[in-house]
Design an enzyme around this catalytic site. Structure first.
Site, PDB file in Angstrom:
ATOM      1  N   ALA A   7      21.914   5.067  28.807  1.00 56.76           N
ATOM      2  CA  ALA A   7      21.406   3.948  28.009  1.00 56.76           C
ATOM      3  C   ALA A   7      21.570   2.646  28.774  1.00 56.76           C
ATOM      4  CB  ALA A   7      22.137   3.881  26.669  1.00 56.76           C
ATOM      5  N   GLY A   8      20.468   2.149  29.312  1.00 57.05           N
ATOM      6  CA  GLY A   8      20.490   0.891  30.037  1.00 57.05           C
ATOM      7  C   GLY A   8      20.012  -0.256  29.177  1.00 57.05           C
ATOM      8  N   THR A  10      17.232  -1.851  29.438  1.00 56.43           N
ATOM      9  CA  THR A  10      15.790  -1.799  29.200  1.00 56.43           C
ATOM     10  C   THR A  10      15.350  -0.493  28.561  1.00 56.43           C
ATOM     11  OG1 THR A  10      15.429  -3.245  31.115  1.00 56.43           O
ATOM     12  CG2 THR A  10      13.523  -2.047  30.272  1.00 56.43           C
ATOM     13  N   ASP A 109      27.116   2.688  34.432  1.00 58.69           N
ATOM     14  CA  ASP A 109      26.082   3.111  35.377  1.00 58.69           C
ATOM     15  C   ASP A 109      26.533   2.950  36.819  1.00 58.69           C
ATOM     16  OD1 ASP A 109      26.125   0.338  35.018  1.00 58.69           O
ATOM     17  OD2 ASP A 109      23.961   0.101  35.291  1.00 58.69           O
ATOM     18  N   THR A 132      17.712  -3.623  35.343  1.00 57.59           N
ATOM     19  CA  THR A 132      17.586  -4.930  34.712  1.00 57.59           C
ATOM     20  C   THR A 132      18.288  -5.980  35.571  1.00 57.59           C
ATOM     21  OG1 THR A 132      17.563  -3.850  32.562  1.00 57.59           O
ATOM     22  CG2 THR A 132      17.969  -6.222  32.590  1.00 57.59           C
TER      23      THR A 132
END
Length: 266
Positions: A7-8, A10, A109, A132
């Site tokens: 889950a980033g 963006t 991440d 991002t």
């Protein structure tokens, strides 16, 4: 099978690994208020299209840099797959030292990228992630995480340029044919593209000088191939490095499967 969730800021990427290969990858825009049921309706339709069944999922690993999204992603794993998810955070067993002053502040991440990069390419190395934000993470020869650099992401810079200057349009990123732009769009594309190439080469050069040794350079993220065309400092492109980090972390940190409730037959 493993359900990996990255889950980033963006996008949220979902992927399934069967122990040998990745069986599917799907992404949806990150929205912290998206409920577990909304995720499930979307994801299970994609499972069916790919010939997968929810009952085949026996592990789940979640890595997120959006804390507000974690609650519903955890509920998705527990309620729809009946699996207790592994959450990638500094307190789990990574198999390497996090050699920074405040490990809890390092994005999941970045640690996942470092874990997978060391596993596949060995060190010392630098991982560039075009997300991002554009991040540079330095990994020691023994796999230890040494820290890195965070710069504004390419799309953030483009959006800021458009919003802050009334006469500058919103443009897409691309490699311009010439450095000197002959119109506004070409000039903006040149500034962004070659400006970021200069940023990449400058930061990598300074990292190598500070480390006083050769470092492999691995890049990931959707724009990695585009920028690799403009510089020789990027040696390897690995689009799955974050997902691979989740897979490796799940192998090192087994978690119990939630017990299905026993229903009495009337």
């Amino acid at each position: 099978m493993l359900l990996a969730i990255d889950a980033g800021n963006t996008n949220v990427v979902f992927a399934v690994h069967d122990g040998t290969e990745w069986r599917g990858r799907w992404r949806i825009a990150t929205r912290p208020d998206r409920t577990s049921d909304e995720y499930a309706v979307w994801l299970l339709a994609l499972f069916q299209h790919s010939g997968l069944k929810p009952a085949q999922i026996d592990r789940c690993a979640i890595g997120t840099v959006v804390p507000a999204a974690l609650y519903n992603l955890r509920r998705l794993s527990r309620e729809w797959f009946e699996v207790e998810p592994l959450i990638a955070r500094s307190t789990v067993h990574w198999g390497f030292d996090i050699r920074v002053e405040r490990p809890q502040e390092v994005g999941a991440d970045r640690l996942l990228n470092s874990l997978a990069a060391h596993h596949h390419y060995r060190g010392p190395l630098v991982v560039i992630d075009f997300g991002t934000a554009t991040t540079f993470d330095v990994v020691d020869a023994d796999g230890g995480y040494l820290g890195g650099v965070i710069a504004p992401g390419i799309n953030l810079s483009l959006e800021a340029l458009h919003k802050a200057a009334a006469r500058l349009p919103r443009i897409g990123i691309g490699r311009p044919q010439a450095v000197i732009g002959r119109d506004t769009v070409a000039a903006m594309q040149s500034g962004i593209y070659w400006g970021y190439v200069g940023l990449i080469e400058g930061i990598i050069g300074r990292i190598k000088a500070e480390a006083e040794r050769a470092l492999k350079v691995v890049a990931t993220g959707g724009l990695a191939p585009l920028f690799a065309e403009g510089t020789t400092v990027i040696e390897t492109i690995d689009p799955d490095i974050t997902l691979e980090g989740l897979r490796l972390l799940a192998e090192r940190n087994p978690v119990p499967i939630l017990q299905k409730p026993v229903r009495e037959i009337p």
